[in-house]
Scaffold this motif. Structure first.
Motif, PDB file in Angstrom:
ATOM      1  N   LEU A 265       0.848  -1.186   0.000  1.00 40.25           N
ATOM      2  CA  LEU A 265       0.000   0.000   0.000  1.00 40.25           C
ATOM      3  C   LEU A 265       0.887   1.241   0.000  1.00 40.25           C
ATOM      4  CD1 LEU A 265      -2.586  -1.104   2.713  1.00 40.25           C
ATOM      5  CD2 LEU A 265      -3.067  -0.807   0.278  1.00 40.25           C
ATOM      6  N   PRO A 266       0.513   2.268  -0.758  1.00 38.88           N
ATOM      7  CA  PRO A 266       1.319   3.499  -0.782  1.00 38.88           C
ATOM      8  C   PRO A 266       1.418   4.115   0.617  1.00 38.88           C
ATOM      9  CG  PRO A 266      -0.334   3.511  -2.540  1.00 38.88           C
ATOM     10  CD  PRO A 266      -0.659   2.350  -1.649  1.00 38.88           C
ATOM     11  N   GLY A 267       2.608   4.575   0.957  1.00 39.78           N
ATOM     12  CA  GLY A 267       2.786   5.247   2.239  1.00 39.78           C
ATOM     13  C   GLY A 267       3.056   4.334   3.404  1.00 39.78           C
ATOM     14  N   ALA A 268       3.262   3.024   3.164  1.00 41.12           N
ATOM     15  CA  ALA A 268       3.541   2.103   4.267  1.00 41.12           C
ATOM     16  C   ALA A 268       4.846   2.483   4.954  1.00 41.12           C
ATOM     17  CB  ALA A 268       3.603   0.678   3.755  1.00 41.12           C
ATOM     18  N   ARG A 269       4.877   2.293   6.275  1.00 38.27           N
ATOM     19  CA  ARG A 269       6.071   2.628   7.047  1.00 38.27           C
ATOM     20  C   ARG A 269       6.369   1.530   8.053  1.00 38.27           C
ATOM     21  NH1 ARG A 269       5.473   8.270   9.900  1.00 38.27           N
ATOM     22  NH2 ARG A 269       7.690   7.919  10.237  1.00 38.27           N
ATOM     23  N   LEU A 270       7.649   1.291   8.258  1.00 38.42           N
ATOM     24  CA  LEU A 270       8.122   0.449   9.348  1.00 38.42           C
ATOM     25  C   LEU A 270       8.890   1.338  10.318  1.00 38.42           C
ATOM     26  CD1 LEU A 270       9.465  -2.742   7.523  1.00 38.42           C
ATOM     27  CD2 LEU A 270       7.569  -2.652   9.131  1.00 38.42           C
ATOM     28  N   LEU A 271       8.510   1.319  11.578  1.00 39.22           N
ATOM     29  CA  LEU A 271       9.206   2.122  12.575  1.00 39.22           C
ATOM     30  C   LEU A 271       9.150   1.406  13.911  1.00 39.22           C
ATOM     31  CD1 LEU A 271       6.954   5.188  13.483  1.00 39.22           C
ATOM     32  CD2 LEU A 271       6.185   3.402  11.977  1.00 39.22           C
ATOM     33  N   SER A 272       9.934   1.869  14.844  1.00 42.01           N
ATOM     34  CA  SER A 272       9.937   1.251  16.168  1.00 42.01           C
ATOM     35  C   SER A 272       8.783   1.799  16.999  1.00 42.01           C
ATOM     36  CB  SER A 272      11.257   1.535  16.881  1.00 42.01           C
ATOM     37  OG  SER A 272      11.346   2.912  17.235  1.00 42.01           O
ATOM     38  N   GLN A 273       8.414   1.056  18.036  1.00 45.51           N
ATOM     39  CA  GLN A 273       7.379   1.554  18.937  1.00 45.51           C
ATOM     40  C   GLN A 273       7.826   2.852  19.603  1.00 45.51           C
ATOM     41  OE1 GLN A 273       4.564  -0.814  21.093  1.00 45.51           O
ATOM     42  NE2 GLN A 273       5.463  -0.210  23.033  1.00 45.51           N
ATOM     43  N   ARG A 274       9.088   2.960  19.896  1.00 48.15           N
ATOM     44  CA  ARG A 274       9.600   4.198  20.498  1.00 48.15           C
ATOM     45  C   ARG A 274       9.298   5.388  19.587  1.00 48.15           C
ATOM     46  NH1 ARG A 274      13.745   2.130  21.519  1.00 48.15           N
ATOM     47  NH2 ARG A 274      15.002   2.508  19.684  1.00 48.15           N
ATOM     48  N   GLU A 275       9.593   5.241  18.283  1.00 46.15           N
ATOM     49  CA  GLU A 275       9.326   6.327  17.332  1.00 46.15           C
ATOM     50  C   GLU A 275       7.838   6.604  17.211  1.00 46.15           C
ATOM     51  OE1 GLU A 275      12.937   5.715  14.119  1.00 46.15           O
ATOM     52  OE2 GLU A 275      11.311   4.228  14.178  1.00 46.15           O
ATOM     53  N   ALA A 276       7.039   5.533  17.136  1.00 48.73           N
ATOM     54  CA  ALA A 276       5.602   5.709  16.953  1.00 48.73           C
ATOM     55  C   ALA A 276       4.963   6.393  18.158  1.00 48.73           C
ATOM     56  CB  ALA A 276       4.949   4.356  16.698  1.00 48.73           C
TER      57      ALA A 276
END
Length: 342
Positions: A265-276
């Motif tokens: 899906l366009p705009g998908a992101r992987l980040l850490s819980q800390r960042e989120a």
């Protein structure tokens, strides 16, 4: 190819874990205290987690133009702790339009908020937020191990946890390993074949017509796969040897990058819980010391919240959980440029 039961009773970890977790009398089918009695998630660590998810839902609501009905789907809802906390934290005008669903195989807990619809599958075509906290790690998968000849083979397991090597990994599972978790030829190297999780996530995220799908879990990516896998178990709050007899939670970390590609899906992101969580206003910063003299009670409350926030965002702990965030027909609601998961 999925391993089937052998003459000695051994079968692939996927089938064994499926029965142990979700079969009649399985770990997740039991009533009582539920999973919270065996392991601690972010939901149980602090109400700040539900507050953050409520803020995320409000941002989704704003991005959607404040629809007449705002869906909230809590995947693997346990006893409904997260969805209950989110509803309680919503502003009144948002709560009045929210339609909440708890997706769980166990029966509906007594006394659950009447506004929450209890289901075994997510509803199709929602407009809103689908949130899967520590769900994918409990979607059973096959385990592969490299044999002395350098060939990855399916690991077979008996009910007492005894393992042996089965047939060579083949077909779609071999293709998944080659793409996402190449093992090399060193004997003893192991991997969890995440294909069922990819499919489960694609199906769940596909129920969102407009809004946001989020998966939060123990995770790893192609840049740092663990060489011997991550399969483990929890019983009564302690990590233990994985045994597929229904007495313990069976879990393995999730290749979230593979899940992301399974549902592109366009705009998908992987980040850490800390960042989120930082993006959602959860901070472990201590309150100003001056507050202790002007408002001692308020200072102690703020200090407690800071401690809870610090646990939710701690490096080496809950803060390292992965968040897969996939918008559907809306823009970014967490801030920051989207990054292609690889």
């Amino acid at each position: 190819m999925t391993a089937v039961a052998g003459a000695d009773g051994g079968r692939g970890w996927r089938a064994a874990a499926q029965e142990a977790l979700y079969g009649p009398g399985g770990f997740y089918r039991r009533s009582g205290e539920g999973p919270a009695g065996h392991f601690r998630t972010s939901v149980h660590a602090s109400p700040l987690f539900a507050d953050a998810v409520a803020r995320l839902l409000c941002r989704v609501d704003e991005a959607l133009g404040r629809p007449a009905e705002l869906g909230l789907v809590d995947m693997a809802a346990g006893r409904g702790e997260l969805v209950t906390g989110v509803l309680a934290a919503l502003p009144a005008d948002v709560a009045a339009r929210a339609r909440a669903y708890a997706v769980e195989l166990a029966g509906r807990p007594a006394g659950l908020d009447h506004r929450i619809e209890w289901r075994t599958e997510p509803p199709a075509g929602i407009t809103g937020l689908l949130f899967a906290n520590e769900w994918l790690d409990n979607v059973p998968v096959e385990v592969a191990e490299v044999d002395p000849a350098g060939v990855p083979r399916t690991v077979l397991v008996r009910e007492d946890g005894t393992e042996r090597l089965g047939a060579p990994v083949a077909g779609a599972e071999a293709a998944w390993l080659a793409r996402w978790w190449p093992l090399g030829d060193e004997p003893g190297l192991r991997a969890e074949i995440g294909l069922p999780r990819d499919r489960a996530w694609a199906a769940a995220a596909g129920t969102v017509a407009r809004g946001l799908a989020v998966a939060v879990d123990y995770a790893h990516t192609a840049a740092a796969r663990p060489p011997f896998g991550t399969l483990t178990a929890f019983r009564e709050g302690r990590e233990t040897t994985p045994v597929p007899d229904g007495s313990c939670d069976l879990t393995a970390h999730v290749a979230l990058d593979a899940c992301a590609e399974a549902c592109p899906l366009p705009g998908a992101r992987l980040l850490s819980q800390r960042e989120a969580l930082h993006a959602l206003g959860v901070s472990g910063a201590r309150p100003p010391l001056a507050l202790a003299s002007t408002d001692p009670t308020g200072y102690m409350r703020a200090l407690a919240r800071a401690g809870e926030a610090a646990e939710l965002t701690a490096p080496g702990g809950l803060g390292d959980f992965g968040w897969l965030v996939q918008p559907v027909g809306i823009g970014d609601v967490l801030g920051g440029a989207p990054a292609a998961p690889r």
